[in-house]
Design a protein around this motif. Structure first.
Motif, PDB file in Angstrom:
ATOM      1  N   ALA A  36      99.921   8.112  43.952  1.00  0.00           N
ATOM      2  CA  ALA A  36     100.337   8.418  42.352  1.00  0.00           C
ATOM      3  C   ALA A  36     101.317   7.567  41.864  1.00  0.00           C
ATOM      4  N   PHE A  37     102.022   6.780  42.803  1.00  0.00           N
ATOM      5  CA  PHE A  37     103.020   5.855  42.244  1.00  0.00           C
ATOM      6  C   PHE A  37     102.829   4.561  42.752  1.00  0.00           C
ATOM      7  N   ASP A  38     101.642   4.103  42.963  1.00  0.00           N
ATOM      8  CA  ASP A  38     101.290   2.759  43.500  1.00  0.00           C
ATOM      9  C   ASP A  38     101.351   1.845  42.332  1.00  0.00           C
ATOM     10  N   GLY A  39     102.111   0.645  42.350  1.00  0.00           N
ATOM     11  CA  GLY A  39     102.083  -0.327  41.310  1.00  0.00           C
ATOM     12  C   GLY A  39     103.136  -0.129  40.241  1.00  0.00           C
ATOM     13  N   LEU A  40     103.790   0.838  40.277  1.00  0.00           N
ATOM     14  CA  LEU A  40     104.636   1.329  39.008  1.00  0.00           C
ATOM     15  C   LEU A  40     106.038   0.613  39.255  1.00  0.00           C
ATOM     16  N   ASP A  41     106.597   0.040  38.221  1.00  0.00           N
ATOM     17  CA  ASP A  41     107.585  -0.859  38.457  1.00  0.00           C
ATOM     18  C   ASP A  41     108.395  -0.749  36.932  1.00  0.00           C
ATOM     19  N   GLU A  42     109.578  -1.050  36.783  1.00  0.00           N
ATOM     20  CA  GLU A  42     110.474  -0.907  35.398  1.00  0.00           C
ATOM     21  C   GLU A  42     110.378   0.594  35.356  1.00  0.00           C
ATOM     22  N   ARG A  43     110.694   1.317  36.013  1.00  0.00           N
ATOM     23  CA  ARG A  43     110.722   2.859  35.797  1.00  0.00           C
ATOM     24  C   ARG A  43     112.067   3.387  35.284  1.00  0.00           C
ATOM     25  N   PRO A  44     112.142   4.364  34.663  1.00  0.00           N
ATOM     26  CA  PRO A  44     113.196   4.985  34.149  1.00  0.00           C
ATOM     27  C   PRO A  44     114.049   5.358  35.515  1.00  0.00           C
ATOM     28  N   PRO A  45     115.433   5.414  35.592  1.00  0.00           N
ATOM     29  CA  PRO A  45     116.127   5.603  36.373  1.00  0.00           C
ATOM     30  C   PRO A  45     116.043   7.246  36.977  1.00  0.00           C
ATOM     31  N   PRO A  46     116.166   7.708  38.040  1.00  0.00           N
ATOM     32  CA  PRO A  46     115.858   9.107  38.588  1.00  0.00           C
ATOM     33  C   PRO A  46     117.139   9.671  37.815  1.00  0.00           C
ATOM     34  N   ALA A  47     116.939  10.982  37.550  1.00  0.00           N
ATOM     35  CA  ALA A  47     117.992  11.930  37.039  1.00  0.00           C
ATOM     36  C   ALA A  47     118.035  12.930  37.803  1.00  0.00           C
ATOM     37  N   PRO A  48     119.232  13.743  37.851  1.00  0.00           N
ATOM     38  CA  PRO A  48     119.488  14.713  38.652  1.00  0.00           C
ATOM     39  C   PRO A  48     118.593  15.805  38.591  1.00  0.00           C
ATOM     40  N   GLY A  49     118.408  16.875  39.512  1.00  0.00           N
ATOM     41  CA  GLY A  49     117.286  17.687  39.468  1.00  0.00           C
ATOM     42  C   GLY A  49     116.011  17.148  39.860  1.00  0.00           C
ATOM     43  N   GLU A  50     114.998  17.776  39.457  1.00  0.00           N
ATOM     44  CA  GLU A  50     113.472  17.356  39.565  1.00  0.00           C
ATOM     45  C   GLU A  50     112.596  17.287  38.603  1.00  0.00           C
ATOM     46  N   THR A  51     112.036  16.311  38.336  1.00  0.00           N
ATOM     47  CA  THR A  51     111.095  15.995  37.035  1.00  0.00           C
ATOM     48  C   THR A  51     109.554  16.244  37.802  1.00  0.00           C
ATOM     49  N   ARG A  90     112.771  23.515  32.229  1.00  0.00           N
ATOM     50  CA  ARG A  90     112.219  23.286  30.980  1.00  0.00           C
ATOM     51  C   ARG A  90     110.811  22.669  31.160  1.00  0.00           C
ATOM     52  N   VAL A  91     109.975  23.115  30.322  1.00  0.00           N
ATOM     53  CA  VAL A  91     108.518  22.670  30.346  1.00  0.00           C
ATOM     54  C   VAL A  91     108.329  22.029  29.145  1.00  0.00           C
ATOM     55  N   GLU A  92     107.818  20.618  29.046  1.00  0.00           N
ATOM     56  CA  GLU A  92     107.779  19.856  27.807  1.00  0.00           C
ATOM     57  C   GLU A  92     106.410  19.376  27.718  1.00  0.00           C
ATOM     58  N   SER A 110      98.257   7.080  39.106  1.00  0.00           N
ATOM     59  CA  SER A 110      99.788   6.331  38.558  1.00  0.00           C
ATOM     60  C   SER A 110      99.754   5.956  37.131  1.00  0.00           C
ATOM     61  N   ALA A 111      98.535   5.815  36.746  1.00  0.00           N
ATOM     62  CA  ALA A 111      98.437   5.700  34.995  1.00  0.00           C
ATOM     63  C   ALA A 111      99.051   6.773  34.222  1.00  0.00           C
ATOM     64  N   ALA A 112      98.657   7.981  34.599  1.00  0.00           N
ATOM     65  CA  ALA A 112      99.240   9.050  34.086  1.00  0.00           C
ATOM     66  C   ALA A 112     100.814   9.211  34.421  1.00  0.00           C
ATOM     67  N   VAL A 113     100.935   8.687  35.348  1.00  0.00           N
ATOM     68  CA  VAL A 113     102.740   8.909  35.748  1.00  0.00           C
ATOM     69  C   VAL A 113     103.456   7.691  34.530  1.00  0.00           C
ATOM     70  N   ALA A 114     102.834   6.423  34.665  1.00  0.00           N
ATOM     71  CA  ALA A 114     103.333   5.507  33.637  1.00  0.00           C
ATOM     72  C   ALA A 114     103.344   6.059  32.302  1.00  0.00           C
ATOM     73  N   ALA A 115     102.299   6.607  31.854  1.00  0.00           N
ATOM     74  CA  ALA A 115     102.174   7.067  30.528  1.00  0.00           C
ATOM     75  C   ALA A 115     103.149   8.041  30.268  1.00  0.00           C
ATOM     76  N   ALA A 116     103.444   8.947  31.034  1.00  0.00           N
ATOM     77  CA  ALA A 116     104.452  10.177  30.877  1.00  0.00           C
ATOM     78  C   ALA A 116     105.729   9.514  30.798  1.00  0.00           C
ATOM     79  N   GLU A 117     106.129   8.567  31.729  1.00  0.00           N
ATOM     80  CA  GLU A 117     107.522   7.889  31.750  1.00  0.00           C
ATOM     81  C   GLU A 117     107.622   7.163  30.578  1.00  0.00           C
ATOM     82  N   ALA A 120     108.146  10.023  27.337  1.00  0.00           N
ATOM     83  CA  ALA A 120     109.371  10.700  27.493  1.00  0.00           C
ATOM     84  C   ALA A 120     110.554  10.083  28.078  1.00  0.00           C
ATOM     85  N   GLY A 121     110.477   8.981  28.574  1.00  0.00           N
ATOM     86  CA  GLY A 121     111.682   8.183  28.981  1.00  0.00           C
ATOM     87  C   GLY A 121     112.315   8.714  30.041  1.00  0.00           C
ATOM     88  N   ARG A 122     111.480   9.399  31.124  1.00  0.00           N
ATOM     89  CA  ARG A 122     112.189  10.065  32.086  1.00  0.00           C
ATOM     90  C   ARG A 122     111.541   9.901  33.384  1.00  0.00           C
TER      91      ARG A 122
END
Length: 224
Positions: A36-51, A90-92, A110-117, A120-122
């Motif tokens: 699910a996270f293969d090949g992802l780079d330049e991702r938003p920084p992790p935030a407190p809690g869980e997304t 929060r459900v968005e 991983s493409a779905a993860v990249a699109a969501a990030e 949403a910028g998260r």
């Protein structure tokens, strides 16, 4: 006294063994999402809690989800943000045009993860795919009078989920172990999680959410 202590110790061991066995049994009912996270780079920084990226699926449809078994198509794409203390969430809805859902399912997870990030910028910590029928089963088990039509938009999806969660996450759930087990069993049988999510991490998340009620969950649609 020694006999009493021995009996108490034995009961404690049996209780722990039963809890571990039940935990593994529930975990074994969940599917796994590879890469699910293969090949992802330049991702938003992790935030407190869980997304959590929650992809809702339904049987059949116009396009198959390539990273899930069976013939399924994407029904919804949502981000679930859990506060660090686990007392609110929060459900968005991620604004994916309905015509593009089939393409999203055909691409790697991983493409779905990249699109969501990107939208949403998260930072997405984990991915969870859930069969939309699971919500209908939870509604039936808890006598929730709610209906949903496939292809509905975010507002209808939120209204439906709100009703299902109100019927499931009621205040008495912790005092009803059989009802709690049934809710966990139903949910586990209809989900798949990314392969980086360990059983221990899931357990910790469930513990953090033990006081979460439906009134503590807000719904929103992300801006395009």
């Amino acid at each position: 006294m020694r006999r009493l202590l021995a009996v108490a110790a034995l009961l404690g061991v049996l209780g722990v063994a039963a809890a571990v066995g039940l935990n593994l049994h529930l975990a074994s009912g969940m599917g796994r999402i590879d890469g699910a996270f293969d090949g992802l780079d330049e991702r938003p920084p992790p935030a407190p809690g869980e997304t959590i990226l929650m992809v809702g699926t339904r049987p059949g449809g116009s396009g198959d989800v390539s990273w899930l078994p069976g013939q399924q198509s994407v029904e919804s794409v949502m981000l679930v943000e859990v506060d660090p203390d686990g007392r609110s969430a929060r459900v968005e809805s991620v604004p994916v045009p309905y015509d593009d859902l089939a393409e999203l399912g055909a691409r790697p997870a991983s493409a779905a993860v990249a699109a969501a990030e990107a939208t949403a910028g998260r930072h997405v910590d984990h991915v969870l795919a859930i069969d939309w029928q699971t919500f209908a089963e939870l509604a039936a088990e808890n006598d929730v009078d709610a209906t949903y039509r496939y292809g509905s938009g975010p507002v209808a999806q939120h209204d439906y989920l709100r009703l299902v969660l109100e019927g499931t996450l009621h205040a008495e759930l912790r005092k009803q172990p059989l009802a709690l087990y049934r809710a966990l069993r139903t949910t586990a049988s209809g989900v798949a999680i990314d392969d980086t999510w360990s059983v221990a991490e899931l357990d910790l998340l469930v513990l953090r959410l033990r006081d979460l009620r439906s009134a503590d969950i807000s719904f929103a649609a992300a801006a395009r």
